[in-house]
Design a protein around this motif. Structure first.
Motif, short mmCIF file in Angstrom:
data_model
loop_
_atom_site.label_atom_id
_atom_site.label_comp_id
_atom_site.label_asym_id
_atom_site.label_seq_id
_atom_site.Cartn_x
_atom_site.Cartn_y
_atom_site.Cartn_z
N LEU A 170 53.35 76.84 28.35
CA LEU A 170 54.01 75.55 28.61
C LEU A 170 55.52 75.76 28.73
CD1 LEU A 170 53.56 72.34 28.70
CD2 LEU A 170 54.59 72.41 26.42
N LYS A 171 56.06 76.57 27.84
CA LYS A 171 57.50 76.82 27.84
C LYS A 171 57.93 77.54 29.11
CE LYS A 171 60.96 79.20 25.02
NZ LYS A 171 62.15 78.51 25.35
N ALA A 172 57.09 78.48 29.58
CA ALA A 172 57.45 79.27 30.77
C ALA A 172 57.37 78.45 32.05
CB ALA A 172 56.55 80.50 30.87
N LEU A 173 56.50 77.43 32.06
CA LEU A 173 56.25 76.71 33.32
C LEU A 173 56.95 75.36 33.41
CD1 LEU A 173 52.41 77.43 33.58
CD2 LEU A 173 54.20 78.39 35.03
N THR A 174 57.46 74.87 32.28
CA THR A 174 58.09 73.55 32.28
C THR A 174 59.39 73.63 31.49
OG1 THR A 174 57.19 72.72 30.18
CG2 THR A 174 55.75 72.55 32.09
N GLY A 228 54.65 68.58 29.44
CA GLY A 228 55.80 69.09 30.19
C GLY A 228 55.47 68.99 31.66
N MET A 229 56.50 68.88 32.51
CA MET A 229 56.25 68.76 33.94
C MET A 229 56.46 70.10 34.63
SD MET A 229 55.31 65.67 34.02
CE MET A 229 55.04 65.46 35.78
N MET A 230 55.44 70.54 35.36
CA MET A 230 55.50 71.80 36.09
C MET A 230 55.76 71.50 37.57
SD MET A 230 52.55 74.68 36.64
CE MET A 230 51.53 73.77 37.82
N PRO A 231 56.92 71.94 38.08
CA PRO A 231 57.15 71.72 39.51
C PRO A 231 56.29 72.67 40.33
CG PRO A 231 59.14 72.56 38.42
CD PRO A 231 58.03 72.65 37.43
N TYR A 232 55.63 72.15 41.36
CA TYR A 232 54.91 73.00 42.30
C TYR A 232 55.29 72.52 43.70
CZ TYR A 232 51.40 74.92 45.30
OH TYR A 232 50.78 75.57 46.35
N GLU A 233 56.02 73.34 44.43
CA GLU A 233 56.55 72.95 45.74
C GLU A 233 57.18 71.56 45.62
OE1 GLU A 233 53.69 75.94 48.27
OE2 GLU A 233 53.35 73.80 48.49
N ASP A 234 56.62 70.55 46.33
CA ASP A 234 57.27 69.24 46.27
C ASP A 234 56.56 68.23 45.37
OD1 ASP A 234 55.10 69.10 47.86
OD2 ASP A 234 56.10 68.30 49.62
N VAL A 235 55.71 68.70 44.46
CA VAL A 235 55.10 67.77 43.50
C VAL A 235 55.30 68.27 42.07
CG1 VAL A 235 53.34 66.84 45.06
CG2 VAL A 235 52.84 68.89 43.74
N GLN A 236 55.00 67.40 41.14
CA GLN A 236 55.11 67.76 39.72
C GLN A 236 53.73 67.59 39.10
OE1 GLN A 236 58.17 68.03 37.74
NE2 GLN A 236 59.42 68.04 39.58
N VAL A 237 53.29 68.60 38.37
CA VAL A 237 52.00 68.50 37.68
C VAL A 237 52.29 68.47 36.18
CG1 VAL A 237 49.84 69.70 37.20
CG2 VAL A 237 50.78 69.71 39.52
N GLN A 238 51.66 67.53 35.49
CA GLN A 238 51.89 67.44 34.04
C GLN A 238 50.97 68.42 33.30
OE1 GLN A 238 50.36 64.00 31.91
NE2 GLN A 238 52.33 63.77 30.88
N LEU A 239 51.57 69.30 32.52
CA LEU A 239 50.79 70.19 31.66
C LEU A 239 50.84 69.62 30.25
CD1 LEU A 239 51.98 73.78 32.71
CD2 LEU A 239 50.09 72.44 33.64
N VAL A 240 49.73 69.67 29.54
CA VAL A 240 49.72 69.20 28.16
C VAL A 240 49.24 70.32 27.25
CG1 VAL A 240 48.90 67.44 26.55
CG2 VAL A 240 49.21 66.85 28.96
N ASP A 241 50.15 70.82 26.44
CA ASP A 241 49.83 71.86 25.45
C ASP A 241 49.11 71.19 24.28
OD1 ASP A 241 49.83 74.21 23.94
OD2 ASP A 241 51.84 73.84 23.15
N LEU A 242 48.05 71.82 23.80
CA LEU A 242 47.24 71.21 22.74
C LEU A 242 47.10 72.14 21.54
CD1 LEU A 242 44.41 69.63 24.92
CD2 LEU A 242 46.26 68.44 23.74
#
Ligand SMILES: Nc1nc2c(ncn2[C@@H]2O[C@H](COP(=O)(O)OP(=O)(O)OP(=O)(O)O)[C@@H](O)[C@H]2O)c(=O)[nH]1
Ligand SMILES: [Mg+2]
Length: 324
Positions: A95-99, A118-132
């Protein structure tokens, strides 16, 4: 024999004293057990901690059952992807490395106790990652099933430097399947209707430290089931491939709306499921537009502004002009 307790252990002891809730108490005990020096002089203390931890886990679970306690993360961006796996696999590090999130990371297990997005940018969109928090045979937070069920995909993180990967993977899968969220490679065509299968991608973390043979064995073992990516947050190897793999796993398309006579809005794509049509896009923009939709023009692939019907299936990166 003196116990020689470390400052790290003392710090977790202080957390226990300050704990205000059942889950904080449980997490502090977890940390104390992980950080207590393991030698003869502390055997009694270790046994005592284990007993207290077992009791704290029970207390937390019965409390949760009684109050129907929910933990929820508001979805943001194009999709929500949960990071699941056994203790200490490297989920929070990922999570820390990608957001830009700053999760707690430590060399002992059960570090994470709450979901952290955390929000992971991918090209022109943002994907939400949730660390659990981790999923282990001895403990899974009771709210995890509900949270995971609401996600769009899962990243199953494992530590290839551990000899217990197959057992760990089984525990994670069984525990989640028990909550009716089976982790799947392909979506089943006729599964149990009470299940919410979650498209899953496997990550072999800590690739910088793992032996090539171990990585190869795990790939051979799990590649028939899940897409697999090797990743190291230390060398950053595999992080870009992981982003691409996450995006592919989500099976989404980005389309750019173009107002008639004007250039397309290239900055803010609409994100739709693969298979979505021109009509679905219109509905997303406005119900009225969908009702009045006559036809559309599409740019992308072999199309260069040709008219298409409302049933036309959109492809990733199409530019669409809706005519009403
Ligand atoms: N060498 C190396 N170490 C890593 C890597 N990723 C994680 N680690 C280490 O592995 C340990 C556990 O990492 P975390 O990210 O806290 O693992 P976790 O899965 O979030 O653990 P829990 O929250 O306890 O479930 C830490 O000591 C990290 O520094 C990696 O890519 N390479
Ligand atoms: Mg963690």
């Amino acid at each position: 024999m003196p116990a020689n307790l470390t400052p790290q252990y003392r710090a977790s002891e202080a957390k226990l004293k300050a704990a205000k809730s059942a889950d904080e108490r449980r997490a502090a005990l977890e940390e104390m057990l992980a950080t207590i020096p393991k030698h003869k002089g502390t055997e009694k203390m270790q046994a005592d901690l284990k007993r207290r931890l077992a009791r704290a886990r029970q207390e937390e679970e019965s409390r949760t059952a009684k109050h129907g306690y929910h933990v929820h993360v508001d979805p943001e961006g194009a999709a929500q992807v949960v990071l699941v796996g056994p203790p200490n696999a490297g989920k929070s590090s990922l999570l820390k490395a990608l957001t830009r999130a700053e999760p707690g990371i430590a060399e002992y297990p059960f570090t994470t106790t709450r979901p952290q997005p955390g929000m992971m940018p991918y090209e022109d969109v943002q994907v939400q990652l949730v660390d659990l928090p981790p999923i282990a045979r001895e403990h899974m937070d009771p709210w995890m099933g509900n949270l995971v069920r609401g996600a769009d995909a899962a990243v199953l993180v494992v530590d290839p430097t551990s000899a217990e990967v197959p057992e760990d993977v089984e525990v994670v899968r069984e525990r989640l399947a028990g909550q009716r969220v089976p982790l799947v490679g392909e979506l089943p065509e006729d599964g149990d209707s009470r299940d919410t299968p979650l498209p899953t991608l496997m990550v072999l973390a800590k690739a910088d430290r793992a032996r090539e043979e171990d990585l190869a064995v795990l790939e051979e073992m799990y590649a028939p089931e899940y897409p697999i990516v090797r990743v190291s947050v230390v060398s950053r190897a595999g992080l870009e491939s992981l982003k691409v793999a996450v995006w592919r796993r989500l099976q989404l398309v980005r389309v750019y709306a173009k107002p008639p006579g004007k250039p397309a809005d290239r900055l803010d794509p609409f994100v739709l499921s693969q298979g979505a049509t021109v009509h679905d896009l219109a509905e997303r923009i406005h119900r009225e537009i969908a009702e009045k939709l006559a036809f559309a023009r599409v740019w992308g692939g072999k199309l260069d502004g040709q008219r298409v019907a409302r049933e036309f299936e959109l492809r990733d990166r199409d530019v669409v002009e809706l005519a009403t």
